[in-house]
Design an enzyme around this catalytic site. Structure first.
Site, short mmCIF file in Angstrom:
data_model
loop_
_atom_site.label_atom_id
_atom_site.label_comp_id
_atom_site.label_asym_id
_atom_site.label_seq_id
_atom_site.Cartn_x
_atom_site.Cartn_y
_atom_site.Cartn_z
N GLU A 297 0.98 -1.30 0.55
CA GLU A 297 0.45 0.34 0.50
C GLU A 297 0.86 1.47 -0.27
OE1 GLU A 297 0.72 1.53 2.80
OE2 GLU A 297 1.96 -0.21 3.55
N GLU B 282 4.47 -0.61 1.60
CA GLU B 282 4.23 -0.25 -0.83
C GLU B 282 4.52 -2.31 -0.41
OE1 GLU B 282 8.36 1.16 -1.65
OE2 GLU B 282 7.27 3.45 -0.58
#
Lengths: 330, 330
Positions: B160, B301
């Site tokens: 994310e 991430e």
């Protein structure tokens, strides 16, 4: 180690497109590798796994769950690519070279024959080897690293095979760190109950027998030919300014001996994993080492260190390949 | 999960040329993956990293060390391959697909545009999104996994990006686990002192405001569009019997929500790392999860999960490629 390169690496990492410190260990590994390699342009490929093999007279005392003849069978297994370290090394693109430093059985084709003697003496009652033999084994480890470096190896991963060698490593560790046999004796290949207490008594007897304190003399008296070779390998790899990825209990015993001989070796050591073998923690603490992985492994062969290599590789690539904030217009 | 395959894997591992249990976590991961894949012939390549991005209205409350506009700049960075997850994914041979589920800035070329709204509401004072929007975001996550699976992905790694999303994840976690704001509020991109206490107060206000208890309603009220999408991704990946490699605090929040919705999801979850973000440990404990790595990372991430992938890969290869004792004539 090169403090200027380390500082340049810290600066570089500070500019990367991420919050400060958010890559944790990848950042500190990159800084430590920069100090070793003298540049922020880190290269860790190819890694070379050097497996040193030797037999142990102390197996006469029934200190292992396996018969001493397994050392030779495992050497055959290494040469056929069937051992754990072969599979793991293949994943990281590492060569595996097996050095028969002092096995007792018939030589195995496909291993490097640098055999110094057929197994060690029984350390409970006698010296593992002579001073000359220990010196030869140290030299053999140095030579193995020289060959690997000439072949282009960027990272050295010393591994070992030798039924009985957790007993020898425990004796060496206890002597070097002035610890009790209980602190450093572990299950090895899988002892329990009475068998484990017997192994502990054997280690205790060996340590009591020995009056050595100098690290190379301790290895000569209580160690193993493969442990001596690994110590030589660590010394040579550090002299060559190579990143050394240290495996578990046996490999860390050799690394500890190398640091006791030459404290300047320490910054070249990267500790791959926390082994389940009792005693490894004490060695790591003595070396102020924080291993990269903790996967509950206790196999040896270099296997745990090999598992940690991808983390080193990622740490090496991050500072070279990530964008910096100015690339984003910030 | 397939208990027969898991048992077959235990038998296979028992025959490999190593002491029982000596490969530690590699062995248990292989067993757990056999249960997921329904076979002892494990395959984990290629892995697919799916990065879900969204903005957060709660950034109006000054809960992040970075400006909300950074979300968009990081999306550009992802598409150019300059973010940490790009570099790490390249090392494991993973594709990185970026889904703009709900960013606020101008769309970024090269990202998948599934934008459901331009950022969430400010959860301190209002719902993050409507019920319909939450449902759409869950579906978007499902669809992203379906595409990845159709493309051949063997392992799904949800990641994310979204400035403010540790605040939203903390609120969701606190509500789902009935914890205090203090238990789950962390430094995020790098807060300290007063700023951290302020963030904690914002999380506390949000949690107090919400009367939701149903997991999807909690995400709708307190979460984020990318968190909802990650939850959908986890549900779909589990339904497709894929190994799901879970990243840090935000990803684990989404995984927790998925498990609360559908407890059968749990065996498909493999936890990549222990994040430094406060609150991650509480989520892992609630899920009875033992992460593979602990490298002090807190970037998101998907980066920490990606670092753990080589361990999964090694665990998958060991049972297929190692020799068994009968190969040695034993």
């Amino acid at each position: 180690p090169d403090e200027t390169a380390a500082e340049q690496m810290r600066e570089r990492i500070g500019q990367l497109t991420k919050p400060p410190g958010s890559l944790g260990r990848l950042e500190t590994l990159a800084v430590d590798m920069a100090a070793v390699q003298g540049t922020i342009d880190l290269h860790v490929r190819p890694p070379a796994v050097l497996v040193f093999a030797g037999d142990h007279g102390v197996t006469a005392e029934n200190v292992s769950a396996y018969d001493a003849s397994l050392t030779r069978l495992m050497l055959e297994n290494f040469t056929r690519g069937g051992a754990a370290v072969n599979v793991l090394a293949s994943e990281i693109g590492a060569s595996v070279t097996v050095y028969d430093i002092g096995c007792a059985g018939a030589p195995v084709a496909g291993t490097e024959q640098i055999r110094i003697r057929r197994g060690t003496g029984n350390i409970r009652v006698e010296a593992a080897m002579t001073k000359e033999e220990c010196s030869e084994a140290l030299d053999a480890g140095c030579d193995a690293v020289k060959r690997a470096v000439e072949g282009g190896a960027a990272v050295i991963i010393p591994g070992e095979m030798g039924i009985g060698n957790t007993t020898a490593a425990a004796a060496v560790s206890a002597k070097l760190l002035d610890l009790s046999a209980r602190d450093v004796t572990g299950v090895g290949t899988g002892l329990s109950g009475e068998d484990l207490r017997h192994k502990e008594a054997v280690v205790e007897d060996a340590v009591k027998r020995s009056d050595k304190t100098d690290p190379s003399a301790v290895i000569q008296d209580l160690g193993g030919l493969e442990i001596a070779a690994m110590t030589g390998a660590v010394l040579e790899a550090a002299a060559s300014r190579k990143v050394i990825l240290v495996d578990g209990f046996i490999a860390t015993t050799a690394a500890l001996a190398a640091v006791h001989m030459a404290p300047w070796v320490r910054p070249f050591l990267f500790f791959g994993h926390q082994s389940e073998e009792a005693g490894h923690r004490a060695l790591l603490d003595a070396l102020d080492a924080d291993p990269i992985l903790s996967l509950g492994m206790r196999l040896g062969e270099g296997s745990g260190a090999v598992c940690a290599f991808p983390v080193l590789r990622m740490a090496a690539r991050i500072p070279r390949e990530m964008a910096v904030f100015s690339d984003l217009g910030l």
